[in-house]
Design an enzyme around this catalytic site. Structure first.
Site, PDB file in Angstrom:
ATOM      1  N   HIS A 241      -6.327   1.166  -7.474  1.00  0.00           N
ATOM      2  CA  HIS A 241      -6.742   0.425  -6.280  1.00  0.00           C
ATOM      3  C   HIS A 241      -7.491  -0.826  -6.759  1.00  0.00           C
ATOM      4  CE1 HIS A 241      -7.596  -0.507  -2.272  1.00  0.00           C
ATOM      5  NE2 HIS A 241      -8.270   0.551  -1.878  1.00  0.00           N
TER       6      HIS A 241
ATOM      7  N   ASP B 140     -16.056   8.914  -4.258  1.00  0.00           N
ATOM      8  CA  ASP B 140     -14.901   8.767  -3.382  1.00  0.00           C
ATOM      9  C   ASP B 140     -14.567  10.155  -2.848  1.00  0.00           C
ATOM     10  OD1 ASP B 140     -12.685   7.773  -2.042  1.00  0.00           O
ATOM     11  OD2 ASP B 140     -11.441   7.590  -3.833  1.00  0.00           O
TER      12      ASP B 140
ATOM     13  N   CYS C 195     -15.941   3.677  -1.451  1.00  0.00           N
ATOM     14  CA  CYS C 195     -14.865   2.784  -1.009  1.00  0.00           C
ATOM     15  C   CYS C 195     -14.528   2.953   0.470  1.00  0.00           C
ATOM     16  CB  CYS C 195     -13.626   2.989  -1.866  1.00  0.00           C
ATOM     17  SG  CYS C 195     -13.082   4.705  -1.968  1.00  0.00           S
TER      18      CYS C 195
ATOM     19  N   GLN D   9      -9.925  -2.962  -4.437  1.00  0.00           N
ATOM     20  CA  GLN D   9     -11.204  -2.308  -4.177  1.00  0.00           C
ATOM     21  C   GLN D   9     -12.176  -2.568  -5.317  1.00  0.00           C
ATOM     22  OE1 GLN D   9     -12.126  -0.191  -1.340  1.00  0.00           O
ATOM     23  NE2 GLN D   9     -14.082  -0.720  -2.278  1.00  0.00           N
TER      24      GLN D   9
ATOM     25  N   ARG E  64       0.892  -1.166   0.000  1.00  0.00           N
ATOM     26  CA  ARG E  64       0.000   0.000   0.000  1.00  0.00           C
ATOM     27  C   ARG E  64       0.927   1.211   0.000  1.00  0.00           C
ATOM     28  NH1 ARG E  64      -5.463   1.067   1.388  1.00  0.00           N
ATOM     29  NH2 ARG E  64      -5.819   2.979   2.577  1.00  0.00           N
TER      30      ARG E  64
ATOM     31  N   ARG F 277     -14.489  -6.914   0.577  1.00  0.00           N
ATOM     32  CA  ARG F 277     -13.047  -6.799   0.398  1.00  0.00           C
ATOM     33  C   ARG F 277     -12.374  -8.101   0.856  1.00  0.00           C
ATOM     34  NH1 ARG F 277     -10.487  -1.847   0.431  1.00  0.00           N
ATOM     35  NH2 ARG F 277      -8.628  -3.111   0.063  1.00  0.00           N
TER      36      ARG F 277
END
Length: 353
Positions: free
Chosen positions: A158, A253, A293, A161, A131, A321
């Site tokens: 991402h 987002d 998200c 996601q 990450r 997830r």
């Protein structure tokens, strides 16, 4: 007389996994691979990961020991709630083990080269989950490590996601083929992965952003190419109300991502017209869902009335997830097996026609 090759109609890719042989072929192709971008996947590989996501959620006991003794390292330059816990839970419930390395105080590559980091890690663990800020960090470690490397978020994409999000939409609608999916807000890393995933699954993806905040041009071109294979489409615009008209799913987002805090004064007024509120959701279909998200900045990109409404599936996304990442780990580490189920692939619910 046949048409020249460039004028011949493109053959559409078959969506969904059509046979045990197709699933096995996709699983074999994914074993040992990296996932730095959704664009790394083929149509069939995407379908196989999502099918396995349904299986591990429905029958977790069948995968209880699939990753016995497998070691996963999570190295995070950014703070995390969902990503860390869902990856740890995913491998732990398959018999493996997670090791967390907090890298929030210094970026990878400062203390020693990324190549040296990769060559160390590959001798200790079976999979590396990163990450990071720079996307190049993910790709460089992937190029140097002999074990799979997973992008758990970079400034460019991402992918994990997006896998969970379209898995959630499959649960809701049966199939993403022909789904009208609208993203409203910043053309950021999440937006990039959603565009690519939606195109791979044959969805009609519309993205509405302020001028100057559009998705990356290379992502746009890749998403359009995927859509041409699957019968999906990509549409870009600046009008949020027009974008959500008739949508089955509306996604947003934050407009100020980690690392952009110094741009808050500039960005806040620019993105105010792109807030997802009750007025905007009224432009959608009756069955439309709201997605995010997380974490959400309530009162900024979305109102409480929307995120807490019955239309909101944000916590389904968060739960999924874990299942989608479990499926991904199983694929990359060789623990995948097919447990077929009828998800109505290629068919939309009659009520949504």
């Amino acid at each position: 007389m046949s048409l020249p090759e460039h004028e011949q109609p493109r053959a559409r890719a078959e969506l969904g996994i059509q046979s045990d042989a197709a699933f096995t072929e996709a699983a074999k192709a994914l074993r040992g691979r990296d996932l730095s971008s959704i664009a790394d996947l083929t149509v069939q590989e995407m379908a196989a990961i999502l099918e396995l996501s349904h299986a591990v959620k429905a029958r977790p006991e069948d995968f209880r020991h699939a990753l016995d003794a497998k070691q996963m390292v999570l190295i995070f330059e950014k703070a995390s709630l969902r990503t860390r816990l869902t990856f740890e839970t995913a491998i732990n419930t398959c018999g493996g083990n997670a090791i967390f390395v907090d890298q929030t105080n210094s970026v990878l590559g400062e203390r020693e080269s990324l190549a040296d980091v990769a060559h160390n890690l590959e001798r200790w663990v079976n999979v590396i989950v990163l990450r990071t800020y720079a996307h190049d960090t993910v790709t460089e470690i992937g190029e140097n490590a002999k074990v799979p490397v997973i992008n758990a978020l970079s400034d460019y994409e991402h992918p994990c996601q997006a896998l969970a999000d379209f898995f959630t939409l499959e649960e809701r609608f049966g199939s993403c083929e022909g789904l009208k999916f609208t993203y409203v807000g910043d053309g950021n890393n999440v937006c990039h992965s959603l565009m690519l995933a939606g195109a791979l699954l044959g969805a009609h993806v519309t993205v509405a952003t302020p001028k100057g905040y559009e998705p990356d041009l290379d992502i746009i071109h890749k998403a359009i190419a995927f859509a041409e294979q699957t019968g999906g489409s990509i549409q870009l615009m600046h009008d949020a109300a027009k974008a959500v008209a008739g949508a089955d799913a509306v996604y947003t987002d934050v407009c100020i991502s980690m690392g952009q805090e110094n741009e808050a004064t500039k960005r806040t007024p620019i993105f105010r017209p792109y807030q997802v509120n009750e007025d905007l959701m009224r432009q959608t279909t009756e069955h439309a869902v709201f997605m995010h998200c997380l974490p959400a900045h309530r009162g900024q990109e979305v109102t409480d009335a929307v995120i807490d409404s019955p239309q909101s599936i944000v916590f389904d996304q968060a739960e999924n997830r874990m299942h989608a990442q479990k499926a991904l780990l199983l694929m990359l580490l060789g623990g995948a097996k097919r447990i077929p189920r009828d998800r109505g692939v290629g068919k939309r619910r009659k009520s949504l026609a």
